[in-house]
Design an enzyme around this catalytic site. Structure first.
Site, PDB file in Angstrom:
ATOM      1  N   ASP A   1      33.326  37.356  31.400  1.00 39.49           N
ATOM      2  CA  ASP A   1      33.051  37.293  32.892  1.00 39.49           C
ATOM      3  C   ASP A   1      34.004  35.858  33.343  1.00 39.49           C
ATOM      4  O   ASP A   1      34.213  35.178  32.585  1.00 39.49           O
ATOM      5  CB  ASP A   1      31.619  37.183  33.501  1.00 39.49           C
ATOM      6  CG  ASP A   1      31.469  36.996  34.986  1.00 39.49           C
ATOM      7  OD1 ASP A   1      32.173  38.034  35.450  1.00 39.49           O
ATOM      8  OD2 ASP A   1      31.026  36.241  35.448  1.00 39.49           O
TER       9      ASP A   1
ATOM     10  N   ASP B   1      25.838  41.338  34.880  1.00 39.44           N
ATOM     11  CA  ASP B   1      26.510  41.477  33.323  1.00 39.44           C
ATOM     12  C   ASP B   1      25.414  41.783  32.478  1.00 39.44           C
ATOM     13  O   ASP B   1      25.727  42.134  31.202  1.00 39.44           O
ATOM     14  CB  ASP B   1      26.931  39.825  33.139  1.00 39.44           C
ATOM     15  CG  ASP B   1      27.804  39.452  33.791  1.00 39.44           C
ATOM     16  OD1 ASP B   1      28.735  40.185  34.317  1.00 39.44           O
ATOM     17  OD2 ASP B   1      27.794  38.256  34.297  1.00 39.44           O
TER      18      ASP B   1
ATOM     19  N   ASP C   1      27.050  35.569  33.596  1.00 40.81           N
ATOM     20  CA  ASP C   1      25.883  35.051  34.070  1.00 40.81           C
ATOM     21  C   ASP C   1      25.162  35.536  35.450  1.00 40.81           C
ATOM     22  O   ASP C   1      24.208  35.085  35.485  1.00 40.81           O
ATOM     23  CB  ASP C   1      26.353  33.667  34.625  1.00 40.81           C
ATOM     24  CG  ASP C   1      27.474  33.979  35.761  1.00 40.81           C
ATOM     25  OD1 ASP C   1      27.916  34.842  35.838  1.00 40.81           O
ATOM     26  OD2 ASP C   1      27.796  32.910  36.591  1.00 40.81           O
TER      27      ASP C   1
END
Length: 965
Positions: A365, A679, A675
């Site tokens: 990410d 996700d 985080d």
């Protein structure tokens, strides 16, 4: 700081009896496309007084707490039992049962030593694995530091603060700057309301909300009239009606996706399971041949004779199965877990450590993982030129420079005006905590002005000069906000200062500031300003401009007159969420190790490519794939796109899952970092999910197999290095254990088959076993556990990050290793049986000693050969004499094993237990010489292999190296 919103008096005072509302409301499929009245009616809600306490209690009892569904905790007894669910363990349990059966047939004389020792090893292994996983769970729980989140609601006309878990559909939610949004809700009142939705959508910028009903269904990131559970209020205030709680919320929908995501077994788990099955088949086959041969060649008349045959079968089972393997594997993985914990990587399951070493792709990410999640002004463009702002993040460390030099003259005056103006026209606060960290309160974009102003060193001057008296809030229609302040340098005269989108602000400007002068904003100057903006946009910077207008004496500032006209343009800033400083070197090291790094983000494509380029993930101008493009591709086209695309933008949770799945289908071992709640499904589906410990949501931490306590991308690469070292060491001790056990199996098997040749066949064809079952168990006990465990902490022979990742189809024990295992095992068996033959009467070599003496000598040769094999097993190709003293633990284990063997041969009470007799000094010398043949034979084979490898390297390009060790 904006004060917390409180309900206005007219909303709290009962002016008329409240309408009758149902205790239980209807669920609404998509409240974003319904007007507020329709939503309130469906929910049975009162937008003025809120629900009554009785209604809230009734709805809470029906719907349940506003919390995500969690899997019930696994009882301790089940977690302990799970440690024994392994094929190797099953094999050893069979050996225990056979041993107990043989002991019972013998009349239960003495203790069943084989069964007791194997059982003790199994129990120790299970307890070790249980304790290590329990420690990891405790570390995760301590990291989470769960705190009770509360929300402001109006109930019975009163403003209350209640635990967010007690929110129900129909609650009147009051939102203020800094609050966490407790549930999904439909807005009906919003004042400059901006919400940080990065945890849900991946979008780094705060989203400006509106109460306008959407004309058609939209994606989560575009539902501007809604707020969602798990997000945070960055700026402004608002009121909303709760429409969904718990698992019915958008966060709950993603948590539901987790339940449907299958968690794959790690490559190491699959490999150990395969080895267990293979060894089980081998044990059955070899035992059947040996026992069958004895039954056919020997006439068994008494139960005692049948017991001897069964004992031989037990000895074969014990010889074939490295009973210490599960325990040693657990210990080595546990040591790796402790090393990683010291590096801020919390591993939840021991078996996940090896997976990191096999990772071929890290799918990361962007926001908060590769970047700092701290908006930072990078450039400032004004009439006299452009400056660069050094330093990143919220710490005001750095400077503002023009072409590497300090700002001077007109340029400095203009840029002070830009930054000071942006600070006045903003509500954020910047403060330094007691531990030295800098934190913000409010919108990150506004905070960026405060940080840059401190770097220029003019914040105190601005604070002394201006006193804010009124704000014109930001709106989506105007795309700007303004503040009216009293300018003490000009006698307290009022001045309007505005900031907003450059094109919008420029349209309201008629003049521009150049140095200390105000000039007419002509066409060439407009074109130059737009060129500055375009250049920043091309570099993926978010742009904001600042303008102002001194207000005329007596000009009405509280009325409805449009004050935001005839402005003086000052300048434009370009800002970005900067990459973490440690991310680029970590990505470079990952590339060196043959690991592909890809970025998956919900952010803008231009921003994603810019960050990816800065970090070295891709080259400048690389292609980016967006969520809408992913949705339009069929499986074949998408699989091809995934092979060549390393940056993905504007993606939804289902797109992340599809990307991870395509990478795995293409033969990759995928480590996925993230985080946010968005996700979590991909974290669970990946081979190794890595969650952020500080900024990560609880949902992402629960889905992941590893948690970074410092949110540092570089920690992942350190963990990969540790994982590769552990994998190398696992290969070392597997090579050692299997070759040593192969030596034991072949010794018993060939000893029975060739009994007549080497003198083990007695009168009438009776066959004497070359080794007793207790002797084989002793060999495993003193040579397997200690040396193999020491190899588990062996220093790396070479740079483990200088080779490609292990392919997913590449076995931990490949064909080359199996050849080495068979070769070493065969040499061990040959030298052991030759030693027995040397001392036994008859056979190839005529001897004069007793069977006990010959068997003791063979037993000793087998032990010493395995200790020599420790040096062989440290590397597939490197000489055993290369840096031989690097591992002190290994030499300590060898010395201890040698001392124990001397004791079992020379101490009387151990002679009786293990069927041994003392050996003479000359016999000890013969045993050492025979055992050393294993070392010299392997050194010869390695020498030939290295020569062939060098010849192959000269003949053509070297093949990509596989797993080392």
């Amino acid at each position: 700081m904006t004060p917390p919103v409180r309900a206005p008096a007219h909303a709290l005072a009962p002016t008329s009896p409240p309408p009758a509302t149902p205790a239980v409301s209807a669920r609404i499929a998509d409240p974003s496309i319904l007007d507020v009245e329709a939503v309130a009616s469906a929910l049975g809600a009162d937008p003025k007084r809120g629900l009554s306490a009785a209604q809230a209690a009734q709805r809470l009892s029906v719907d349940g707490p506003n919390a995500l569904r969690r899997a019930p905790p696994v009882p301790a007894w089940r977690r302990l039992l799970a440690q024994f669910q392994d094929p190797l363990v099953y094999l050893l349990l069979v050996a225990v049962l056979i041993s107990l059966g043989a002991w019972w047939l013998e009349g239960m004389d003495g203790w069943p030593l084989d069964a007791v020792v194997i059982g003790a090893i199994l129990l120790a292994n299970g307890l070790l694995g249980y304790l290590q996983e329990a420690r990891a769970q405790d570390a995760v729980a301590a990291l989470a530091r769960m705190t009770a989140v509360t929300s402001s609601v109006v109930r019975d006309g009163q403003l209350l603060r209640v635990p967010s878990e007690e929110l129900v559909r129909g609650d009147l939610l009051v939102l203020a700057e800094g609050d966490a949004v407790g549930a999904d809700a439909r807005l009906f009142d919003a004042a400059a309301l901006r919400v940080n939705e990065a945890s849900l959508t991946g979008e780094s910028e705060a989203v400006l909300k509106s109460i306008e009903t959407l004309p058609a269904p939209a994606s989560i990131g575009d539902r501007l009239d809604m707020v969602f559970k798990g997000t945070a209020i960055a700026q402004g205030s608002g009121r909303a009606l709760v429409t969904a709680t718990g698992m019915d919320s958008e966060m709950g929908a993603i948590a539901g996706m987790l339940e449907a995501t299958v968690e794959e077994r790690t490559p190491l788990q699959k490999e150990v399971q395969r080895i267990g099955r293979m060894l089980g088949i081998a044990v059955i086959a070899i035992a059947a041949v040996v026992v069958g041969s004895i039954v056919l060649m020997t006439e068994l008349r008494t139960p005692a004779e049948w017991v001897q045959v069964l004992l031989l079968g037990v000895s074969l089972a014990v010889a074939a199965v490295p009973e210490g393997l599960p325990a040693i594997l657990s210990v080595v993985l546990a040591i790796g877990v402790q090393r990683m914990a010291a590096r801020k990587a919390i591993v939840k399951k021991l078996s996940s450590v090896e997976t990191l070493g096999s990772a071929s792709v890290i799918a990361s990410d962007k926001t908060g993982t590769l970047t700092r999640s701290e908006m930072t002004i990078e450039r400032i463009a004004t009439a006299s030129g452009e400056s660069h702002v050094n330093g990143i993040g919220y710490a005001p460390l750095g400077s503002v420079e023009h072409k590497g030099e300090e700002l001077r003259g007109p340029l400095r005056a203009e840029q002070v005006a830009v930054l000071s103006g942006g600070c006045v026209a903003g509500n954020a606060q910047l403060r330094q905590e007691a531990d030295g960290r800098w934190e913000i309160q409010g919108d990150p974009t506004e905070a960026a002005f405060l940080v840059a102003e401190r770097k220029l060193g003019v914040e105190e001057h601005r604070q002394a000069r201006f006193e804010r008296i009124r704000e014109i809030p930001f709106s989506s229609e105007r795309k700007m906000m303004s503040a009216i302040a009293l300018d003490r340098e000009h006698g307290g005269a009022p001045v309007l200062i505005a900031k907003g989108a450059p094109d919008v602000l420029l349209g309201r400007c008629t003049r521009a500031r150049v140095g200390d002068e105000i000039l007419a904003l002509d066409a060439p100057m407009r074109a130059r300003i737009l060129a500055d903006v375009e250049r920043m946009t091309d570099d993926a910077l978010r742009t904001l401009s600042v303008a102002y207008r001194p207000l005329e004496p007596g000009e009405e500032i509280d009325g409805q007159a449009d004050l935001e006209q005839d402005l003086v343009f000052v300048g434009t800033v370009g800002m970005i969420d900067p990459p973490r400083t440690e991310a680029a070197p970590a990505i470079a090291e990952a590339h060196k190790a043959g690991i592909r790094v890809i970025m998956i983000t919900g952010d803008h494509p231009g921003t994603a490519v810019r960050i990816a380029t800065d970090l070295g993930i891709v080259e400048a101008g690389a292609a980016v794939l967006t969520g809408s493009q992913i949705a339009a591709l069929d499986d074949a086209a998408f699989a091809e796109a995934v092979r060549r695309t390393s940056v993905y933008a504007r993606v939804a949770p289902e797109h992340k899952l599809r990307i991870v799945g395509a990478l795995q289908a293409d033969g990759n071992v995928v480590a996925m970092t993230g985080d946010g709640v968005n996700d979590a499904p991909a974290l669970k589906a990946a081979d190794i999910g890595v969650a952020m410990g500080i900024t990560g949501t609880e949902v992402s931490k629960e889905a992941a197999r590893m948690i970074l306590a410092d949110d540092n991308f570089a920690t992942i690469v350190h963990a990969v290095r540790e994982g590769r070292s552990i994998l190398d060491n696992i290969r070392k001790f597997l090579r050692y254990l299997l070759s040593s056990n192969m030596g034991e199996v072949l010794t018993v098997f060939l000893g029975v088959v060739l009994a007549g040749v080497i003198g083990l066949a007695g009168p009438g064809g009776a066959i004497a076993a070359p080794l007793l079952a207790t002797q084989i168990l002793w060999v495993n006990l003193i040579t397997d556990s200690g040396p193999a465990l020491a190899m588990g902490v062996d220093p790396a022979v070479d740079d483990v990050m200088a080779r490609k990742p292990r392919r997913i189809d590449e076995r931990v024990i490949d064909a080359r290793m199996w050849f080495g295992v068979l070769e070493v095992g065969a040499v061990m068996a040959v030298v052991t049986l030759l030693t027995i033959d040397l001392y036994l009467p008859g056979g190839l070599l005529e001897g004069t000693e007793s069977l006990d003496n010959a068997r003791t000598a063979g037993f000793t040769v087998l032990v010493l050969a395995q200790l020599f094999n420790c040096l062989n097993a440290r590397s597939e190709n490197a000489s055993g004499f290369r840096d031989p003293f690097a591992n002190g633990w290994l030499w300590a284990a060898i010395a201890l094993s040698a001392v124990l063997q001397v004791a079992v041969v020379n101490l009387g009470f151990l002679n009786a237990a293990f069927g041994t007799v003392p050996l003479s000094l000359e016999q000890w010398g013969v045993c050492v010489a025979m055992a050393s043949v294993v070392l010299w034979a392997t050194e010869l084979r390695k020498l030939i292999a290295r020569a062939l490898d060098r010849r192959g390297a000269r003949a053509g390009p070297a093949a990509a190296p596989g797993a080392g060790g």
